[in-house]
Design a protein around this motif. Structure first.
Motif, PDB file in Angstrom:
ATOM      1  N   GLU A   6       0.843  -1.188   0.000  1.00 31.92           N
ATOM      2  CA  GLU A   6       0.000   0.000   0.000  1.00 31.92           C
ATOM      3  C   GLU A   6       0.879   1.239   0.000  1.00 31.92           C
ATOM      4  O   GLU A   6       1.888   1.291   0.711  1.00 31.92           O
ATOM      5  CB  GLU A   6      -0.920   0.023   1.225  1.00 31.92           C
ATOM      6  CG  GLU A   6      -1.874  -1.156   1.310  1.00 31.92           C
ATOM      7  CD  GLU A   6      -2.796  -1.057   2.510  1.00 31.92           C
ATOM      8  OE1 GLU A   6      -2.694  -0.051   3.255  1.00 31.92           O
ATOM      9  OE2 GLU A   6      -3.623  -1.970   2.706  1.00 31.92           O
ATOM     10  N   ASP A  36     -11.392  -4.036  -8.481  1.00 33.72           N
ATOM     11  CA  ASP A  36     -10.463  -3.180  -7.748  1.00 33.72           C
ATOM     12  C   ASP A  36      -9.302  -2.616  -8.572  1.00 33.72           C
ATOM     13  O   ASP A  36      -8.457  -1.918  -8.032  1.00 33.72           O
ATOM     14  CB  ASP A  36      -9.887  -3.942  -6.547  1.00 33.72           C
ATOM     15  CG  ASP A  36      -9.213  -5.249  -6.948  1.00 33.72           C
ATOM     16  OD1 ASP A  36      -8.828  -5.400  -8.112  1.00 33.72           O
ATOM     17  OD2 ASP A  36      -9.082  -6.126  -6.064  1.00 33.72           O
ATOM     18  N   GLU A  55      -5.218   0.764  -8.276  1.00 32.90           N
ATOM     19  CA  GLU A  55      -5.679  -0.481  -7.655  1.00 32.90           C
ATOM     20  C   GLU A  55      -6.052  -0.206  -6.206  1.00 32.90           C
ATOM     21  O   GLU A  55      -5.298   0.449  -5.474  1.00 32.90           O
ATOM     22  CB  GLU A  55      -4.601  -1.558  -7.733  1.00 32.90           C
ATOM     23  CG  GLU A  55      -5.080  -2.932  -7.319  1.00 32.90           C
ATOM     24  CD  GLU A  55      -4.106  -4.051  -7.667  1.00 32.90           C
ATOM     25  OE1 GLU A  55      -4.464  -5.223  -7.483  1.00 32.90           O
ATOM     26  OE2 GLU A  55      -2.988  -3.733  -8.142  1.00 32.90           O
ATOM     27  N   VAL A  56      -7.212  -0.721  -5.776  1.00 39.44           N
ATOM     28  CA  VAL A  56      -7.715  -0.415  -4.437  1.00 39.44           C
ATOM     29  C   VAL A  56      -8.109  -1.677  -3.676  1.00 39.44           C
ATOM     30  O   VAL A  56      -8.939  -1.635  -2.764  1.00 39.44           O
ATOM     31  CB  VAL A  56      -8.919   0.556  -4.512  1.00 39.44           C
ATOM     32  CG1 VAL A  56      -8.497   1.908  -5.029  1.00 39.44           C
ATOM     33  CG2 VAL A  56     -10.046  -0.025  -5.378  1.00 39.44           C
ATOM     34  N   GLU A  58      -6.300  -5.590  -2.243  1.00 36.90           N
ATOM     35  CA  GLU A  58      -5.263  -5.935  -1.275  1.00 36.90           C
ATOM     36  C   GLU A  58      -3.998  -5.122  -1.534  1.00 36.90           C
ATOM     37  O   GLU A  58      -3.271  -4.782  -0.612  1.00 36.90           O
ATOM     38  CB  GLU A  58      -4.964  -7.433  -1.351  1.00 36.90           C
ATOM     39  CG  GLU A  58      -6.120  -8.301  -0.863  1.00 36.90           C
ATOM     40  CD  GLU A  58      -5.770  -9.768  -0.879  1.00 36.90           C
ATOM     41  OE1 GLU A  58      -4.601 -10.097  -1.189  1.00 36.90           O
ATOM     42  OE2 GLU A  58      -6.650 -10.595  -0.590  1.00 36.90           O
ATOM     43  N   LYS A  60      -2.796  -1.489  -2.890  1.00 39.20           N
ATOM     44  CA  LYS A  60      -3.365  -0.157  -3.083  1.00 39.20           C
ATOM     45  C   LYS A  60      -2.279   0.740  -3.673  1.00 39.20           C
ATOM     46  O   LYS A  60      -1.294   1.045  -3.008  1.00 39.20           O
ATOM     47  CB  LYS A  60      -3.902   0.400  -1.762  1.00 39.20           C
ATOM     48  CG  LYS A  60      -5.076  -0.399  -1.213  1.00 39.20           C
ATOM     49  CD  LYS A  60      -5.585   0.171   0.087  1.00 39.20           C
ATOM     50  CE  LYS A  60      -6.844  -0.561   0.549  1.00 39.20           C
ATOM     51  NZ  LYS A  60      -6.604  -1.975   0.836  1.00 39.20           N
ATOM     52  N   ARG A  61      -2.506   1.177  -4.911  1.00 33.87           N
ATOM     53  CA  ARG A  61      -1.480   1.932  -5.625  1.00 33.87           C
ATOM     54  C   ARG A  61      -2.126   2.800  -6.693  1.00 33.87           C
ATOM     55  O   ARG A  61      -3.272   2.576  -7.096  1.00 33.87           O
ATOM     56  CB  ARG A  61      -0.495   0.977  -6.293  1.00 33.87           C
ATOM     57  CG  ARG A  61      -1.190  -0.045  -7.206  1.00 33.87           C
ATOM     58  CD  ARG A  61      -0.226  -0.881  -7.979  1.00 33.87           C
ATOM     59  NE  ARG A  61      -0.861  -1.966  -8.706  1.00 33.87           N
ATOM     60  CZ  ARG A  61      -0.374  -2.478  -9.835  1.00 33.87           C
ATOM     61  NH1 ARG A  61       0.732  -1.986 -10.371  1.00 33.87           N
ATOM     62  NH2 ARG A  61      -0.990  -3.470 -10.428  1.00 33.87           N
ATOM     63  N   ARG A 103      -4.714   9.306   2.603  1.00 37.32           N
ATOM     64  CA  ARG A 103      -4.387   8.460   1.453  1.00 37.32           C
ATOM     65  C   ARG A 103      -5.538   8.497   0.452  1.00 37.32           C
ATOM     66  O   ARG A 103      -6.167   7.486   0.153  1.00 37.32           O
ATOM     67  CB  ARG A 103      -4.078   7.042   1.922  1.00 37.32           C
ATOM     68  CG  ARG A 103      -2.720   6.933   2.620  1.00 37.32           C
ATOM     69  CD  ARG A 103      -2.344   5.520   2.922  1.00 37.32           C
ATOM     70  NE  ARG A 103      -3.163   4.965   3.982  1.00 37.32           N
ATOM     71  CZ  ARG A 103      -3.273   3.670   4.244  1.00 37.32           C
ATOM     72  NH1 ARG A 103      -2.641   2.795   3.487  1.00 37.32           N
ATOM     73  NH2 ARG A 103      -4.023   3.245   5.232  1.00 37.32           N
ATOM     74  N   GLU A 121      -9.636   6.195  -2.996  1.00 34.57           N
ATOM     75  CA  GLU A 121      -9.390   5.985  -1.570  1.00 34.57           C
ATOM     76  C   GLU A 121      -8.446   4.794  -1.408  1.00 34.57           C
ATOM     77  O   GLU A 121      -8.824   3.653  -1.687  1.00 34.57           O
ATOM     78  CB  GLU A 121     -10.703   5.727  -0.831  1.00 34.57           C
ATOM     79  CG  GLU A 121     -11.695   6.882  -0.942  1.00 34.57           C
ATOM     80  CD  GLU A 121     -13.012   6.585  -0.234  1.00 34.57           C
ATOM     81  OE1 GLU A 121     -13.145   5.463   0.307  1.00 34.57           O
ATOM     82  OE2 GLU A 121     -13.889   7.461  -0.221  1.00 34.57           O
ATOM     83  N   LEU A 122      -7.228   5.064  -0.961  1.00 28.25           N
ATOM     84  CA  LEU A 122      -6.211   4.026  -0.832  1.00 28.25           C
ATOM     85  C   LEU A 122      -6.017   3.643   0.627  1.00 28.25           C
ATOM     86  O   LEU A 122      -4.888   3.454   1.097  1.00 28.25           O
ATOM     87  CB  LEU A 122      -4.894   4.515  -1.453  1.00 28.25           C
ATOM     88  CG  LEU A 122      -4.967   4.775  -2.963  1.00 28.25           C
ATOM     89  CD1 LEU A 122      -3.743   5.541  -3.442  1.00 28.25           C
ATOM     90  CD2 LEU A 122      -5.089   3.471  -3.726  1.00 28.25           C
ATOM     91  N   GLY A 126     -10.565   0.287   0.488  1.00 25.09           N
ATOM     92  CA  GLY A 126     -10.290   0.905  -0.804  1.00 25.09           C
ATOM     93  C   GLY A 126     -11.566   1.195  -1.573  1.00 25.09           C
ATOM     94  O   GLY A 126     -12.579   0.498  -1.421  1.00 25.09           O
TER      95      GLY A 126
END
Length: 712
Positions: A6, A36, A55-56, A58, A60-61, A103, A121-122, A126
């Motif tokens: 994350e 996601d 990506e939100v 497992e 998160k980026r 984040r 929303e990270l 997510g």
């Protein structure tokens, strides 16, 4: 250490500036993978094709990726992706902002017909919310209904409550947050000041303040040094003073003839002393976006390459030998930490033992600096003093004006002193460094215990394996039933049958049942696909699909001589009632009737009128009273890999796993996401679920209206 999955708040603050260089890029298309991973394909005047991944799940980026690294486009764009394409095609990327120090990133796109904001929303579970220029939510991956905030389509997007921003906090507010804490310095920075664990430790290290120092014992000088370290970090972020690094864990197997690299564990916008202290190897990167691209690309490869321990006998000997090597290295590191800490304490004691001499050296330098004398001149004066036999000058080994450091030799030990500080401050710094090294020793002791447990576990598994005769290679075992849920990589075999655009399932007896999704499809089924021998079913309630139980496939010769099993008719009846208004109204049973295909006509009686999708029935009907609703969605792996749905009794023997549903409070899209996450937990190969069982595909097989998992 575990690899980062994350992005931190500091990462996002650094990314904002780099994303800004892409302002003006035009959006071509949007893609959604699973529930996601969002991909935006754009064109930049200077750089050409630009790919943005968000990506939100497992992981998160949010970062750009090299075009050759983007995943293949999904075969069927889900509704969320189609909505984004309609709103963003041809739009200009207008920039990105971070919400306070949270984040959350807000990507803004401009087009002649309006503004679109993608709010990412990270944190937590997510989420991605798409809003218009006034923050009204058009759609979102997850609906949020909390006391503190709401994120649902049609409402105004609500940001989380504001928290302290450590990069802009005033000294007074900083002092209040610290004094209100009842724990140690590093935990206070991580939670009260919202720095997060890694950067809280980094600030302590840069400030030279003991991490485990209790707030009650912290001095005004400790506060000052910590606050100044935060200010320097904030200044680097605001001015874009980045020097990105890709960090790797030490390679497990190193040889003299071949250079090896360890797995990636982090990517940061600037070098971190914490990672250096942990022994991580650092690789410089041209940009932070580029470092994140390399990092997550390698992380995904490492996740995919994890071996499947069920395929062959594990190499227990190599695993045991590896743990033994690690224990030996850790023992050596512990001994080294003990020696280093002892050396720092002895050096601090030396400063006090030779107090007058050290004070004379430091006072000489400080007096010369107040007279604005350059460092070169100060060093020359010490050299002259050596020639005259002055004891203080003879003790000076070197002077580093760029760092403000003077190196002295006392009783054969060389010690670096901060020239601006006094004897006590330099001694305290050495004692603090000794404590920091002892903390690392404690961490190493805990790590060696973990490794010893891993070693014993490997030995136990080896003994258990060798105690059985079931693990010998035997070609006769190749035909054993595969455990698809535990396979590390499930091969994908896709197939889109002609009836896939309708509602459909195969009965437990193997007969095809198809139903209309709309009035147009109901019309098409009766006119085009109804053959002699078929059975037609419909609910007494208004608003149900035309349901056809096929006696034969359209490619086969039709026959009215085929007697359809009662079990298939009952499953078709349950299908008809479940995908009707009965389910939508929250009822658990309804009446269904069945007729032969030759009883169905599109020609109304004189004076009658048939709506589109309607039909007339001639003759008697067979009723199935109080037919219970029942629906399930499952994942099939043979002969094809796909999602299927229908009555539980029909599909349970055709799937590897299924989830039964009943009428409930969750909207169809939200329930589909819940099922998707549950399926991902059941399969070891999560990427397989993402590719063939997206929430949009699951929704394709769900009854209309609200649902919930049966028994919830």
């Amino acid at each position: 250490m575990d690899p980062k999955r994350e992005l931190t708040s500091v990462d996002l603050a650094a990314l904002v500036g780099e994303f800004g260089t892409y302002e003006g890029a035009k959006v071509d298309k949007a893609y959604l993978y699973g529930d996601d991973l969002l991909r935006l394909k754009m064109r930049d005047f200077d750089r050409g094709r630009v790919e943005l991944l968000i990506e939100v799940g497992e992981i998160k980026r949010a970062h750009t990726v090299a075009p050759e690294r983007v995943p293949d486009a999904p075969g069927r764009p889900p509704q969320f992706a189609m909505m984004l394409r309609n709103r963003l095609s041809g739009a200009d990327f207008a920039g990105v902002e971070q919400f306070e120090f949270d984040r959350i990133l807000e990507f803004v796109f401009e087009r002649d017909d309006g503004t679109t904001r993608i709010i990412v929303e990270l944190f937590g579970q997510g989420n991605i919310a798409v809003t218009d220029g006034e923050y009204e939510v058009i759609d979102c991956l997850e609906t949020v209904r909390l006391k503190s905030r709401t994120v649902v389509p049609g409402s105004r997007y609500e940001f989380p409550d504001s928290r302290t921003n450590p990069l802009s906090v005033s000294r007074e507010a900083f002092d209040r947050e610290m004094e209100d804490s009842d724990t140690d310095v590093v935990r206070t920075l991580a939670t009260q000041l919202n720095m997060g664990g890694l950067y809280a430790e980094e600030i302590c290290t840069r400030a030279g303040v003991e991490k485990a120092l209790d707030i009650e014992d912290a001095t005004e000088d400790d506060y000052r040094r910590v606050y100044e370290a935060i200010e320097r970090l904030a200044l680097d972020v605001r001015n874009g003073n980045f020097d990105p690094r890709l960090y790797r864990a030490p390679a497990e197997d190193e040889t003299e003839d071949e250079e090896t690299t360890g797995p990636v564990v982090d990517a940061t916008p600037f070098p971190l002393e914490e990672h250096e202290d942990e022994g991580l190897t650092a690789e410089a990167a041209d940009s932070f976006l580029g470092a994140l691209d390399d990092y997550f690309f390698e992380l995904e490869l490492e996740d995919e390459e994890e071996p499947d321990p069920t395929e062959q006998r594990p190499d227990f000997e190599e695993e045991i030998a590896k743990h033994e090597r690690i224990i030996e290295q850790q023992q050596g590191a512990i001994e080294g930490f003990e020696q280093q800490a002892q050396a720092q304490r002895e050096n601090a004691e030396l400063l006090y033992a030779r107090y007058e001499l050290v004070d004379d050296i430091l006072s000489t330098i400080q007096e010369a600096r107040t007279q604005d004398r350059p460092w070169d001149e100060i060093e020359e004066r010490f050299e002259e003093g050596k020639e005259r036999g002055i004891e203080a000058a003879e003790a000076v080994v070197g002077v580093d004006g760029t760092e403000g450091i003077v190196t002295v030799e006392l009783d054969g030990e060389e010690i670096d002193l901060v020239a601006d500080d006094g004897v006590e401050q330099n001694a305290d710094r050495l004692y603090t460094e000794a404590k920091r090294i002892e903390e690392k020793k404690e961490g190493a002791l805990a790590a060696i215990e973990d490794t010893r447990e891993d070693l014993e576990d490997a030995k136990r598994r080896r003994d258990e394996w060798e105690a059985t005769d079931d693990h010998e290679d035997d070609d006769d075992e190749e035909d054993e039933e595969k455990n698809w849920l535990e396979m590390a990589s499930v091969p994908i075999r896709e197939n889109e049958p002609w009836y896939d655009r309708f509602r459909w399932f195969h009965t437990s007896d193997g007969y095809l049942v198809i139903g209309g999704r709309s009035a147009d499809q109901n019309e098409e089924l009766v006119k085009k696909y109804l053959e002699p021998g078929d059975t037609v079913l419909h609910t007494q309630a208004h608003g149900g699909p035309v349901t056809v139980l096929k006696a034969t496939d359209p490619s086969e010769a039709s026959s009215s001589d085929i007697e359809l099993p009662d079990s298939s008719i009952e499953e078709a009846a349950q299908f008809a009632v479940s995908y009707s208004s009965v389910w939508k109204d929250g009822r658990y049973a309804g009446d269904v009737y069945a007729v032969d295909s030759d009883q169905v006509t599109k020609t109304p009686e004189s004076g009658e009128y048939l709506e589109k999708g309607g039909f007339a029935i001639r003759g008697d009907r067979t009723y199935y009273r109080d037919t219970p609703v029942g629906a399930a969605v499952g994942i099939q792996c043979e002969p094809y890999t796909r999602v299927i749905g229908g009555p539980p009794s029909a599909i349970e023997g055709q799937v590897e796993t299924l989830i039964e549903l009943e009428p409930g409070r969750y909207a169809q899209a939200d329930a589909a996401k819940r099922l998707y996450r549950q399926f991902r937990e059941e399969f070891a190969d999560e990427s397989f679920v993402r590719k063939i069982a997206s929430p949009d595909r699951i929704q394709h097989f769900m009854p209309p209206g609200g649902s919930r998992v049966k028994g919830e």
